[in-house]
Each structure stands twice: as structure tokens, then as C-alpha cells.
Design an enzyme around this catalytic site. Structure first.
Site, PDB file in Angstrom:
ATOM      1  N   LEU A  12     -12.719 -32.364  54.854  1.00  0.00           N
ATOM      2  CA  LEU A  12     -13.992 -32.016  54.436  1.00  0.00           C
ATOM      3  C   LEU A  12     -14.212 -30.480  54.162  1.00  0.00           C
ATOM      4  CD1 LEU A  12     -15.819 -34.617  56.271  1.00  0.00           C
ATOM      5  CD2 LEU A  12     -14.959 -34.868  54.175  1.00  0.00           C
ATOM      6  N   ALA A  67     -12.447 -34.130  50.180  1.00  0.00           N
ATOM      7  CA  ALA A  67     -13.744 -33.780  49.569  1.00  0.00           C
ATOM      8  C   ALA A  67     -13.758 -33.098  48.677  1.00  0.00           C
ATOM      9  CB  ALA A  67     -14.777 -33.269  50.643  1.00  0.00           C
ATOM     10  N   TYR A  98     -16.184 -22.226  42.875  1.00  0.00           N
ATOM     11  CA  TYR A  98     -16.208 -23.539  43.661  1.00  0.00           C
ATOM     12  C   TYR A  98     -15.687 -24.612  42.964  1.00  0.00           C
ATOM     13  CZ  TYR A  98     -17.789 -27.138  46.741  1.00  0.00           C
ATOM     14  OH  TYR A  98     -17.850 -28.173  47.611  1.00  0.00           O
ATOM     15  N   LYS A 133     -11.998 -26.636  43.471  1.00  0.00           N
ATOM     16  CA  LYS A 133     -11.882 -28.383  43.742  1.00  0.00           C
ATOM     17  C   LYS A 133     -11.227 -29.076  42.857  1.00  0.00           C
ATOM     18  CE  LYS A 133     -13.928 -28.668  47.635  1.00  0.00           C
ATOM     19  NZ  LYS A 133     -12.992 -29.320  48.832  1.00  0.00           N
ATOM     20  N   TYR A 151       1.095 -33.908  44.761  1.00  0.00           N
ATOM     21  CA  TYR A 151       1.610 -34.286  46.153  1.00  0.00           C
ATOM     22  C   TYR A 151       2.025 -35.684  45.915  1.00  0.00           C
ATOM     23  CZ  TYR A 151       1.763 -30.059  48.833  1.00  0.00           C
ATOM     24  OH  TYR A 151       2.264 -28.628  49.395  1.00  0.00           O
TER      25      TYR A 151
END
Length: 293
Positions: A34, A73, A105, A109, A119
Site C-alpha cells: 500500500l 494498491a 502519480y 501506478k 513479474y
């Protein structure tokens, strides 16, 4: 609400410190990530970009070592300037010009989400990405870091003008913290959540101007609201998202997620907590809000 019981240890570290993070993650079967640096409204964008990108990769490296699932998140901000609401998880992600630091931002994300898929593809790591919509509630930050509602509550308590950015007609959906926590727990516990992105939020849409009016009414009753519009130019070259509301069909279907706390009720609880928090911090709060009398 899911019934659950977990044990926690608290370690205060920088998530970019891979060694410290690996030590904290030892023995974990699931890592809930988070940590993030928010929209650079008042600062430059570099911390937002580096903390969110490098920090997220540190988390994923630790997860691979432990064969742990990651709950990450993300944010509703990734939908950017897409005008087609409500947003579902397959909606286009539309960013503005790169010289507007406001998008740092969202882009960080988006990069995090791409890391999750990469991954998973290379290492077989299980993950769930949760795009949160407007979380608020007790223990929120009392500054803009906590969102507009925390600042608006403080202003109303102090009988000061609530500053609304732009014309205030930009809309958001606000989700009470217990609903977000419920969604996180469901993502942890359900295999149906593996390797998917979910919108997690309340579907009620409200303008920021109406949010300011609502908070003023809950705090001060019928007193005329004190609201001042602040031009976006105050922040330099800045763009805002004009509408933001989620389609939560996927979360409803696969997680059986449904928000339980409506906005007025959630704000009343939050105002009551914020009054007590200010008192704990020694901030004079002589006025008793109408909604908690």
C-alpha cells in the site's frame, strides 16, 4: 465483511531498501503493498516517480523470493482524462502532456501494474491490483495527503473558507475505509482474484463543490457555507480529471464485494474521529459539529 484474523509486526523502513524489505518479508505468504507517494500538487514529481517505481519493484523482488502473492494498491487516477465513465478495468488509460507533473502519480501506478503482469509472466508470481477510488475515514491524514474531505472538515470546524480547486464541478466517488479493507481481504483470500485488476470503490458520484457543501452542512448545520474557488493556475501548469466513477461489476462478481457505508454516514464517522484527533494533537476545537451532537 470477511471474517479474518492476522498477526502483524511493524517495521519502519523505506520500501526502496531491498535488503530491509527482504528481511521484513521473510516467511510471508502474501504481501499487501500500500506504500506510495501521492500526486505532486505542491511539490515536484521526482519523489513520486522514484518511490513508486523503485519501491514497487523492491516489493515484487521480495515476493518472488518468498513465493508470496502480492496485493498491490493501484489508483483510479490511472484512467486519467478518459471521458467515458463509469470506468471498467478494460477502459483506456488516457494521460495528459508529460510537462504536467500532475500525471506523475498515475504514470507511476501504471508502471507498477505493468510490473505486476511482467513479474507474473516471468516468475509465476500471483498478484491482484486494486484500483482504489477515493478512500477516506478515521486515521486519514489531516492535510491534502488525506484527500479533500480531511481539509474541508478542518476548514468547517475552524469556520474558515473551504478552498475548492477549479470550478468545483469535477466529480469523484468516495469510499469509506472499512469498505476498502473488506475488498483487500477478499483479494487476499480468493483465488478468483489472482492476476487480475479490480476497481474497488463506491459508485456514488459527487462533485467536489457539492462535497464541500455537504461537509459544511454536516459540521455547521444551516450556517451559510464559506467556499472559495481556487484557479488551477495557482499550481502552475496543472490538469485535473473532470469525472471519476467506477464500474465495480468485476469485484461484485468475483469477490462478492459491495460497499456498505454511504457517504453521509461515512463522513459523520470521519468528522467525529477528526474532532477527537485534533484534540489529541492539541488543536483547539471548541465547536461541536452538528452531526456528532
Amino acid at each position: 465483511m470477511c471474517n479474518f484474523s492476522y498477526c502483524f509486526e511493524i517495521h519502519y523502513i523505506d520500501i526502496r531498501d531491498e535488503s530491509a524489505l527482504r528481511n521484513c518479508a521473510e516467511g510471508c505468504s502474501c504481501i499487501v503493498h500500500l506504500a506510495a507517494y501521492k500526486i505532486p500538487r505542491y511539490t515536484d514529481a521526482l519523489d513520486t516517480l522514484l518511490i513508486n517505481s523503485h519501491g514497487s519493484e523492491s516489493v515484487l523482488k521480495a515476493a518472488v523470493e518468498q513465493s508470496a502473492k502480492v496485493i498491490a494498491a493501484s489508483t483510479s487516477d490511472v484512467y486519467g482524462k478518459n471521458p467515458e465513465v463509469p470506468f471498467n478495468e478494460d477502459s483506456n488509460l488516457v494521460m495528459g502532456n508529460p510537462d504536467v507533473r500532475r500525471w506523475a502519480y498515475a504514470i507511476s501506478k501504471m508502471f507498477e501494474e505493468q510490473l505486476l503482469f511482467a513479474y507474473q509472466e516471468r516468475h509465476g508470481m500471483r498478484f491482484t491490483a486494486l484500483r482504489f477510488f477515493g478512500g477516506y475515514g478515521p486515521n486519514q491524514n489531516l492535510t491534502w495527503w488525506g484527500g479533500p474531505q480531511s481539509v474541508f472538515i478542518n476548514k468547517a470546524l475552524d469556520n474558515e473558507e473551504i478552498e475548492v480547486h477549479g470550478n468545483g464541478l469535477q466529480t469523484r466517488s468516495f469510499t469509506y475505509i472499512s469498505d476498502h479493507v473488506d475488498g483487500i481481504v477478499r483479494a487476499i483470500e480468493r483465488r478468483e482474484a489472482d492476476n487480475l485488476v479490480f476497481n474497488l470503490g463506491n459508485t456514488r458520484e459527487i462533485s467536489i463543490l457539492d462535497l464541500a457543501r455537504l461537509i459544511w452542512r454536516l459540521v455547521r448545520g444551516d450556517e451559510p457555507a464559506k467556499i472559495r474557488l481556487i484557479p488551477y493556475e495557482t499550481f502552475g501548469k496543472y490538469e485535473d480529471v473532470m469525472r471519476r466513477i467506477p464500474d465495480i461489476s468485476r469485484a461484485r462478481s468475483l469477490l462478492q464485494f459491495e460497499p456498505q457505508v454511504d457517504l453521509e454516514d461515512g463522513l459523520r464517522r470521519t468528522i467525529a474521529w477528526q474532532v477527537q484527533r485534533r484534540r489529541d494533537l492539541g488543536v483547539p476545537t471548541l465547536f461541536v459539529p452538528k452531526c456528532v451532537q
